[in-house]
Design a protein around this motif. Structure first.
Motif, mmCIF file in Angstrom:
data_model
loop_
_atom_site.group_PDB
_atom_site.id
_atom_site.type_symbol
_atom_site.label_atom_id
_atom_site.label_comp_id
_atom_site.label_asym_id
_atom_site.label_seq_id
_atom_site.Cartn_x
_atom_site.Cartn_y
_atom_site.Cartn_z
ATOM 1 N N PHE A 39 0.838 -1.208 0.000
ATOM 2 C CA PHE A 39 0.000 0.000 0.000
ATOM 3 C C PHE A 39 0.873 1.258 0.000
ATOM 4 O O PHE A 39 0.640 2.187 -0.778
ATOM 5 N N VAL A 40 1.881 1.285 0.861
ATOM 6 C CA VAL A 40 2.787 2.442 0.927
ATOM 7 C C VAL A 40 3.521 2.611 -0.410
ATOM 8 O O VAL A 40 3.618 3.724 -0.937
ATOM 9 N N GLY A 46 1.745 6.882 -6.750
ATOM 10 C CA GLY A 46 0.527 7.569 -7.173
ATOM 11 C C GLY A 46 -0.606 6.649 -7.576
ATOM 12 O O GLY A 46 -1.545 7.077 -8.246
ATOM 13 N N LYS A 47 -0.551 5.393 -7.162
ATOM 14 C CA LYS A 47 -1.531 4.404 -7.631
ATOM 15 C C LYS A 47 -2.748 4.229 -6.720
ATOM 16 O O LYS A 47 -3.692 3.556 -7.109
ATOM 17 N N CYS A 48 -2.729 4.774 -5.540
ATOM 18 C CA CYS A 48 -3.891 4.618 -4.654
ATOM 19 C C CYS A 48 -4.210 5.921 -3.934
ATOM 20 O O CYS A 48 -4.571 5.922 -2.758
ATOM 21 N N ALA A 49 -4.099 7.020 -4.663
ATOM 22 C CA ALA A 49 -4.331 8.346 -4.075
ATOM 23 C C ALA A 49 -5.729 8.472 -3.485
ATOM 24 O O ALA A 49 -5.904 9.010 -2.388
ATOM 25 N N THR A 50 -6.723 7.974 -4.193
ATOM 26 C CA THR A 50 -8.105 8.136 -3.732
ATOM 27 C C THR A 50 -8.363 7.354 -2.448
ATOM 28 O O THR A 50 -8.931 7.895 -1.491
ATOM 29 N N SER A 51 -7.954 6.096 -2.397
ATOM 30 C CA SER A 51 -8.205 5.309 -1.185
ATOM 31 C C SER A 51 -7.419 5.866 0.003
ATOM 32 O O SER A 51 -7.940 5.911 1.123
ATOM 33 N N ASP A 149 4.182 10.455 3.846
ATOM 34 C CA ASP A 149 3.807 9.060 3.639
ATOM 35 C C ASP A 149 4.322 8.161 4.752
ATOM 36 O O ASP A 149 3.578 7.352 5.300
ATOM 37 N N VAL A 150 5.593 8.292 5.117
ATOM 38 C CA VAL A 150 6.177 7.451 6.166
ATOM 39 C C VAL A 150 6.995 8.326 7.105
ATOM 40 O O VAL A 150 7.787 9.157 6.660
ATOM 41 N N ILE A 151 6.804 8.139 8.385
ATOM 42 C CA ILE A 151 7.634 8.799 9.389
ATOM 43 C C ILE A 151 8.551 7.732 9.986
ATOM 44 O O ILE A 151 8.102 6.626 10.311
ATOM 45 N N THR A 152 9.821 8.056 10.070
ATOM 46 C CA THR A 152 10.764 7.117 10.658
ATOM 47 C C THR A 152 11.154 7.623 12.038
ATOM 48 O O THR A 152 10.705 7.114 13.043
ATOM 49 N N ARG A 153 11.950 8.642 12.097
ATOM 50 C CA ARG A 153 12.305 9.231 13.395
ATOM 51 C C ARG A 153 11.641 10.588 13.606
ATOM 52 O O ARG A 153 11.617 11.102 14.701
ATOM 53 N N GLY A 154 11.142 11.180 12.535
ATOM 54 C CA GLY A 154 10.441 12.458 12.646
ATOM 55 C C GLY A 154 11.263 13.659 12.234
ATOM 56 O O GLY A 154 10.797 14.796 12.317
ATOM 57 N N TYR A 155 12.493 13.430 11.775
ATOM 58 C CA TYR A 155 13.369 14.551 11.433
ATOM 59 C C TYR A 155 12.800 15.395 10.284
ATOM 60 O O TYR A 155 12.739 16.619 10.390
ATOM 61 N N SER A 156 12.404 14.765 9.194
ATOM 62 C CA SER A 156 11.882 15.511 8.039
ATOM 63 C C SER A 156 10.625 16.277 8.410
ATOM 64 O O SER A 156 10.461 17.442 8.050
ATOM 65 N N TYR A 157 9.731 15.614 9.142
ATOM 66 C CA TYR A 157 8.509 16.275 9.599
ATOM 67 C C TYR A 157 8.840 17.496 10.456
ATOM 68 O O TYR A 157 8.327 18.590 10.233
ATOM 69 N N ALA A 158 9.682 17.316 11.461
ATOM 70 C CA ALA A 158 9.991 18.396 12.398
ATOM 71 C C ALA A 158 10.679 19.563 11.702
ATOM 72 O O ALA A 158 10.351 20.732 11.954
ATOM 73 N N ARG A 159 11.611 19.263 10.816
ATOM 74 C CA ARG A 159 12.309 20.328 10.087
ATOM 75 C C ARG A 159 11.337 21.100 9.197
ATOM 76 O O ARG A 159 11.355 22.321 9.149
ATOM 77 N N PHE A 160 10.463 20.375 8.506
ATOM 78 C CA PHE A 160 9.474 20.997 7.629
ATOM 79 C C PHE A 160 8.493 21.853 8.436
ATOM 80 O O PHE A 160 8.191 22.986 8.062
ATOM 81 N N ALA A 161 8.010 21.326 9.556
ATOM 82 C CA ALA A 161 7.072 22.061 10.410
ATOM 83 C C ALA A 161 7.712 23.332 10.956
ATOM 84 O O ALA A 161 7.082 24.400 10.968
ATOM 85 N N CYS A 162 8.949 23.246 11.386
ATOM 86 C CA CYS A 162 9.664 24.434 11.879
ATOM 87 C C CYS A 162 9.797 25.483 10.774
ATOM 88 O O CYS A 162 9.654 26.682 11.024
ATOM 89 N N HIS A 163 10.063 25.006 9.578
ATOM 90 C CA HIS A 163 10.198 25.929 8.442
ATOM 91 C C HIS A 163 8.875 26.655 8.186
ATOM 92 O O HIS A 163 8.862 27.869 7.987
ATOM 93 N N LEU A 164 7.775 25.937 8.202
ATOM 94 C CA LEU A 164 6.468 26.568 8.030
ATOM 95 C C LEU A 164 6.213 27.610 9.118
ATOM 96 O O LEU A 164 5.706 28.700 8.841
ATOM 97 N N PHE A 176 0.513 10.634 9.066
ATOM 98 C CA PHE A 176 1.389 9.811 8.252
ATOM 99 C C PHE A 176 0.675 8.519 7.885
ATOM 100 O O PHE A 176 -0.032 7.954 8.707
ATOM 101 N N LEU A 177 0.885 8.060 6.673
ATOM 102 C CA LEU A 177 0.318 6.765 6.306
ATOM 103 C C LEU A 177 0.888 5.690 7.211
ATOM 104 O O LEU A 177 0.158 4.848 7.720
ATOM 105 N N ALA A 178 2.198 5.737 7.419
ATOM 106 C CA ALA A 178 2.833 4.669 8.198
ATOM 107 C C ALA A 178 4.006 5.195 9.010
ATOM 108 O O ALA A 178 4.598 6.215 8.676
ATOM 109 N N LYS A 179 4.310 4.450 10.067
ATOM 110 C CA LYS A 179 5.464 4.738 10.906
ATOM 111 C C LYS A 179 6.393 3.532 10.849
ATOM 112 O O LYS A 179 5.964 2.388 11.048
ATOM 113 N N THR A 180 7.666 3.795 10.581
ATOM 114 C CA THR A 180 8.654 2.722 10.501
ATOM 115 C C THR A 180 8.846 2.078 11.860
ATOM 116 O O THR A 180 9.014 2.760 12.865
#
Length: 183
Positions: A39-40, A46-51, A149-164, A176-180
């Motif tokens: 699924f991920v 881009g094959k299951c955007a709607t679901s 789509d996937v969060i592993t440790r949260g670095y990308s999310y946190a950096r992006f959120a801080c930037h916003l 997130f769709l999934a967590k590693t």
């Protein structure tokens, strides 16, 4: 491991929700683990955007109710503009339509390309040659829900959120769709 600043750690203390646990391919997987992986991977292509959008929008409505219409839904960009469009354009439109949130997709563009984290060699850092362009005025004063789509440790999310938030946005959390999983 990349260092987290205090403001990044604060982002990770906000609302965080993942739909599935993602077991990396280096681990032996059950049938359910393989379903999640497929699924991920399909979502990334881009094959299951709607679901996926239906799943995310339902959770947004459950979690935020009518206040969803007061927030911007924005995805952390993929590694290139082409991949970003394949992965998030239709998905973001559908999430916004179904949840009532404002679609932030068109207010972020990607220039260049970076290696995706899973493409890096073990123990080496990824050289980031990607430039993300933000419509800073659009995000100023907005409540924002960040998606990846996937969060592993949260670095990308946190950096992006801080930037916003450096533009005056107020990030309410991440979805997130999934967590590693690490086993």
């Amino acid at each position: 491991m990349k260092p987290f600043t205090e403001s990044m750690l604060n982002q990770c203390r906000k609302y965080m929700f993942n739909f599935f646990d993602y077991l990396p391919t280096k681990y032996q997987a059950s049938a359910r683990d393989w379903q999640v992986r497929k699924f991920v991977w399909a979502f990334k292509d881009g094959k299951c955007a709607t679901s996926a959008a239906q799943l995310v929008a339902k959770k947004i409505r459950e979690q935020f109710g009518t206040s969803a219409s007061d927030m911007v839904f924005v995805c952390i960009p993929a590694s290139s503009q082409r991949k970003n469009e394949i992965r998030y354009r239709e998905f973001s439109e559908e999430v916004a339509k179904l949840s009532g949130a404002v679609n932030g997709y068109s207010h972020i563009t990607v220039e260049g390309e970076r290696l995706a984290i899973h493409e890096s060699k073990s123990g080496k850092h990824v050289n980031d040659v990607q430039v993300i362009n933000f419509d800073k005025e659009f995000f100023k004063g907005k409540k924002v829900l960040v998606f990846d789509d996937v969060i592993t440790r949260g670095y990308s999310y946190a950096r992006f959120a801080c930037h916003l938030e450096s533009f005056g946005a107020s990030v309410i959390g991440g979805m997130f769709l999934a967590k590693t999983l690490f086993v």
